[in-house]
Design a protein around this motif. Structure first.
Motif: not given
Ligand code: HEC
Ligand code: HEC
Ligand code: HEC
Ligand code: HEC
Length: 370
Positions: A160-165
């Motif tokens: 999830i964090a990677a997609t937000q990045a």
């Protein structure tokens, strides 16, 4: 898996279903007097049958009288906030509240759930959405294209964090930003749940890079990324079996301050990086979750307190089966975010994402009320 195990063990501890507040013994209730109040004050919203006239309004029929009474008292004292109910309960006395609670408790539950919402689980929905990613990330998220990361088995919070990045431009990759644009937060959570339980393929040793030299260097990494690069922390990516060119590019992006990481790769040469990438690429990968986390599985723990036949006179626990879906979503979010106070339910709902809350609400609202 850890978070869910934590939930499971918390549930075991709480399984004794201890009563949250000691209610005084109930005075005898007058159901007829309760009906008179309901027919004038409550019918517009809760309906003549107590089933609720619109989404978001809880259905009251056949709920335990104790629970209904405790809710009304909570609105009156302001412990639960709702403007209309505050006003209504303010001019009710104790006997009125006992009577109207007894009246709704005496009504029949809804015959059939009003609407059966889509039966797809979060996992299945994730699988659907993931079709758009196959051309680059491979079947089941196992990449076969050098430079493109595998997603299979990846830790869900990191995912999830990677997609937000990408969406916020912190990781400035146009193709990824385009692929993710238009997906909602819950779509992304569903993707994270789906990929976390895919079985990752093992990778071949790359031509450049010496895995044995890489193993020595990886000693500094295992504390966070896990032994052999299988992470046990939902927010830290697994590296085992990852595409080696992608791993090397990521390490160089940290070294060049394009991506940010606790470990700067400043002291690592290109050769070191190639060796580390070779080492991790050939480690045996493992899925972050052993099996799809399903609402049905979780609900078994909830049913210890909420299941049919569990209602007991000294347990003010509401029935969830056949309850309004939107209302359940609201209630669970309110507990999770500590806007509605119940220590038991706050602990119970704290680790849940919006996706899991939606799935639980879908499940309970489509179950028969008894
Ligand atoms: C203006 C519409 C409206 C009216 C009128 C109304 N209610 Fe409600 N009621 C609601 C809504 C919306 C909720 C959910 C509020 C929340 O999120 O806590 C609710 C919640 C409740 C609950 C808590 C149910 C649960 O599962 O926790 C009880 C009990 C209740 N109402 C009883 C009554 C009674 C008794 C009356 C009449 C005296 C009444 N209500 C009148 C809209 C209404
Ligand atoms: C056109 C090819 C392409 C498509 C389609 C694509 N991706 Fe990607 N994806 C990439 C590339 C290239 C990277 C590596 C970017 C980088 O270096 O940060 C990447 C990286 C990622 C990462 C980061 C992985 C990590 O380990 O940090 C995630 C998560 C991701 N993609 C998810 C998705 C999802 C979900 C979809 C489908 C909705 C998707 N991608 C569709 C090319 C693609
Ligand atoms: C203090 C904990 C910690 C240590 C030690 C650590 N990492 Fe990480 N690593 C992380 C976290 C957290 C991330 C995710 C950062 C982000 O969002 O970019 C990460 C991300 C990465 C990524 C990107 C993975 C991807 O899928 O995009 C690589 C590659 C990586 N680390 C390699 C290493 C290597 C090699 C070492 C040892 C030299 C190391 N890390 C040491 C915590 C750590
Ligand atoms: C240890 C017993 C216990 C367990 C286990 C439990 N609950 Fe509860 N639950 C309660 C009690 C007690 C209340 C009433 C709290 C209050 O008055 O706000 C409640 C209230 C609720 C409500 C509000 C219903 C309404 O009508 O307003 C929902 C929704 C709910 N629980 C869902 C769940 C879900 C989903 C799970 C499993 C993940 C779960 N509960 C597990 C005891 C439990």
């Amino acid at each position: 898996m850890m978070k869910w195990c934590f939930v499971a063990s918390t549930l075991m501890l709480l399984a004794s279903c201890s009563r949250e507040a000691n209610q005084p013994p109930e005075p005898a209730a007058d159901i007829g007097a309760g009906k008179a109040i309901a027919d004038t004050e409550c019918i517009d919203c809760h309906g003549a049958d107590g089933h609720g006239v619109a989404p978001g309004i809880p259905q009251l029929s056949a709920q335990p009288a104790d629970y209904l009474l405790a809710s009304l008292q909570a609105y009156q004292s302001g412990e639960r906030t709702h403007a209309a109910l505050r006003d209504l309960t303010n001019h009710m006395n104790d006997a009125d509240m006992v009577n109207v609670s007894a009246y709704y408790a005496s009504l029949s539950p809804p015959e059939q759930p009003a609407t059966i919402h889509d039966k797809m689980t979060s996992y299945e929905e994730g699988e659907q959405i993931a079709k758009a990613c196959v051309s680059c990330h491979g079947e089941s998220g196992n990449s076969v294209i050098a430079g493109i990361p595998s997603l299979a088995g990846q830790q869900p919070l990191y995912f999830i964090a990677a997609t937000q990045a990408y969406l916020t431009g912190i990781r400035d990759i146009e193709t990824m930003e385009k692929s993710l644009r238009g997906l909602s937060r819950t779509d992304i959570e569903k993707l994270a749940l789906y990929y976390a339980s895919q079985v990752p393929d093992a990778h071949q040793a790359p031509e450049n890079g010496d895995p044995e030299a890489g193993m020595v260097l990886s000693a500094q990494c295992g504390g966070c990324h896990g032994g052999g690069g299988v992470s046990h922390d939902a927010a830290t990516p697994s590296l085992a079996g990852q595409d080696p060119l992608y791993l090397a590019n990521a390490a160089k992006a940290y070294r060049g301050h394009v991506r940010h990481h606790d470990v700067m790769f400043a002291d690592k040469s290109d050769e070191d990086i190639a060796n580390i990438a070779a080492y991790y690429a050939i480690q045996q990968p493992r899925a972050a979750e052993d099996e799809p986390i399903s609402a049905a599985k979780l609900s078994r723990s909830c049913d210890r307190c909420h299941g049919p036949g569990i209602d007991s006179p000294n347990l003010a626990t509401p029935r969830l089966n056949g309850q309004d879906r939107d209302y359940l979503i609201m209630a669970l979010r309110a507990y999770r975010d500590d806007k509605r106070h119940s220590t038991t339910m706050h602990k119970m709902s704290l680790p849940y994402s919006d996706t899991m809350i939606e799935s639980l609400a879908t499940l309970y609202s489509s179950r028969e009320a008894r």
